[in-house]
Scaffold this active site. Structure first.
Site, PDB file in Angstrom:
ATOM      1  N   ILE A 290      34.212  40.500  66.353  1.00 36.64           N
ATOM      2  CA  ILE A 290      34.344  40.532  67.804  1.00 36.64           C
ATOM      3  C   ILE A 290      33.191  39.704  68.365  1.00 36.64           C
ATOM      4  O   ILE A 290      32.163  39.543  67.718  1.00 36.64           O
ATOM      5  CB  ILE A 290      34.356  41.970  68.382  1.00 36.64           C
ATOM      6  CG1 ILE A 290      33.128  42.775  67.944  1.00 36.64           C
ATOM      7  CG2 ILE A 290      35.618  42.704  68.023  1.00 36.64           C
ATOM      8  CD1 ILE A 290      33.093  44.195  68.512  1.00 36.64           C
ATOM      9  N   ASP A 291      33.402  39.144  69.536  1.00 40.28           N
ATOM     10  CA  ASP A 291      32.425  38.221  70.108  1.00 40.28           C
ATOM     11  C   ASP A 291      31.086  38.902  70.373  1.00 40.28           C
ATOM     12  O   ASP A 291      31.015  40.125  70.536  1.00 40.28           O
ATOM     13  CB  ASP A 291      32.952  37.627  71.413  1.00 40.28           C
ATOM     14  CG  ASP A 291      34.239  36.825  71.213  1.00 40.28           C
ATOM     15  OD1 ASP A 291      34.405  36.273  70.123  1.00 40.28           O
ATOM     16  OD2 ASP A 291      35.046  36.778  72.159  1.00 40.28           O
TER      17      ASP A 291
END
Length: 304
Positions: free
Chosen positions: A137-138
């Site tokens: 995930i970012d």
């Protein structure tokens, strides 16, 4: 360095060499095999080939299996928010602002640095900089990630992602008031040719991308939605919501110039579910919204 020799018979002819090798040795990922081919560790009939080379009957593939790279990622003690752990898998709640794995120029302070200090066993399929990492995930997205502690677990979790059986639900705050209660965005995502650091909905070198969303709450100028990923492309939710005209609040890359000051997109990976790689029992976990996210929603509700 170990050397392996494989002779191609009629059953494998016209198949890509990277596909043949990754199928021949289950612990070799296709990406790893492609890197070996590019680095000259793999030859066909004593000649270098490309990863997309289609093998012919009678070809002899020689693989000089390289020594494992020394792990140069430094373990760092961190107070990780671990939701589940056993001998095969680990589920961790990543805080906003933390990068998942090291990259050149950014070798410390990542989730992988913390994981290496927490547990010595992580799968090696994704290489020395991404041990155990099955999906990402970012940096500025908070929430749940599953981590593989061995290669058996890694293969199982990746297969579940490929077959779209992993549950991944995110809460996102978007600009605008969405009039309908739910929807599905089915639009392919690829690299933006005008900006190589960004993704976009495009037909050029794009991959299938599907996002389902439900409206949870409407505010004056914003909507809180829950997004469920069917596929997992880079920046998928951020790109898809922008594509339908409701970009994520706080998003410096895909949001409008005038947006909320939230130090990044308002996005949280709150629900994660998968089958345990060994027992096949379905496990599901839920991480509550971070405090700053909760405070932001309370402010919007008050103003509304």
């Amino acid at each position: 360095m170990d050397i392996m020799e494989i002779r191609i018979d009629e059953g494998n002819k016209n198949e890509r060499i990277d596909k043949i090798l990754s199928a021949h040795e289950k612990e070799w990922s296709r990406t790893q095999v492609q890197d070996w081919i590019k680095d000259g560790f793999v030859k066909v009939n004593d000649k270098n080939v490309k990863p997309n080379y289609k093998c012919q009957e009678g070809d002899v593939i020689t693989v000089d299996i390289p020594e494992p790279e020394p792990l140069d990622v430094i373990p760092e003690e961190m107070n990780l928010d671990i939701y589940y752990e056993d001998a095969d898998v680990l589920v961790v709640n990543k805080p906003k602002g933390m990068v998942v794995h090291p990259a050149p120029g950014h070798m410390s302070g990542t989730l992988v640095n913390g994981l290496m200090a927490h547990c010595k066993d992580l799968s090696g399929i994704n290489g020395v900089l991404r041990p155990g990492i099955v999906h990402r995930i970012d940096k500025d997205t908070s929430g749940l990630l599953m981590v593989a502690k061995n290669d058996l677990a890694h293969e199982s979790l990746v297969n579940q992602l490929v077959h779209k059986t992993v549950t991944r639900r995110y809460k996102a705050l978007v600009h605008g008031v969405i009039p309908h209660d739910h929807g599905t965005i089915n639009a392919p995502i690829g690299r933006d040719t005008r900006d190589r650091q960004s993704m976009t909905v495009t037909n050029e070198s794009s991959k299938e991308a599907v996002t389902h969303f439900n409206v949870l709450e409407r505010f004056h100028d914003f909507t809180l939605v829950e997004c469920q990923l069917e596929t997992g492309r880079t920046h998928q939710i951020r790109v898809h919501m922008k594509y339908i005209g409701y970009p994520l609040a706080g998003d410096p890359k895909y949001g409008p110039k005038k947006t909320l000051d939230f130090n990044g997109q308002v996005l949280h990976a709150g629900i994660l579910g998968f089958k345990h790689p060994r027992t096949e029992e379905y496990l599901e976990f839920e991480a509550p919204l971070p405090e700053d996210y909760v405070e932001l929603l309370a402010t919007l509700e008050k103003n509304h």
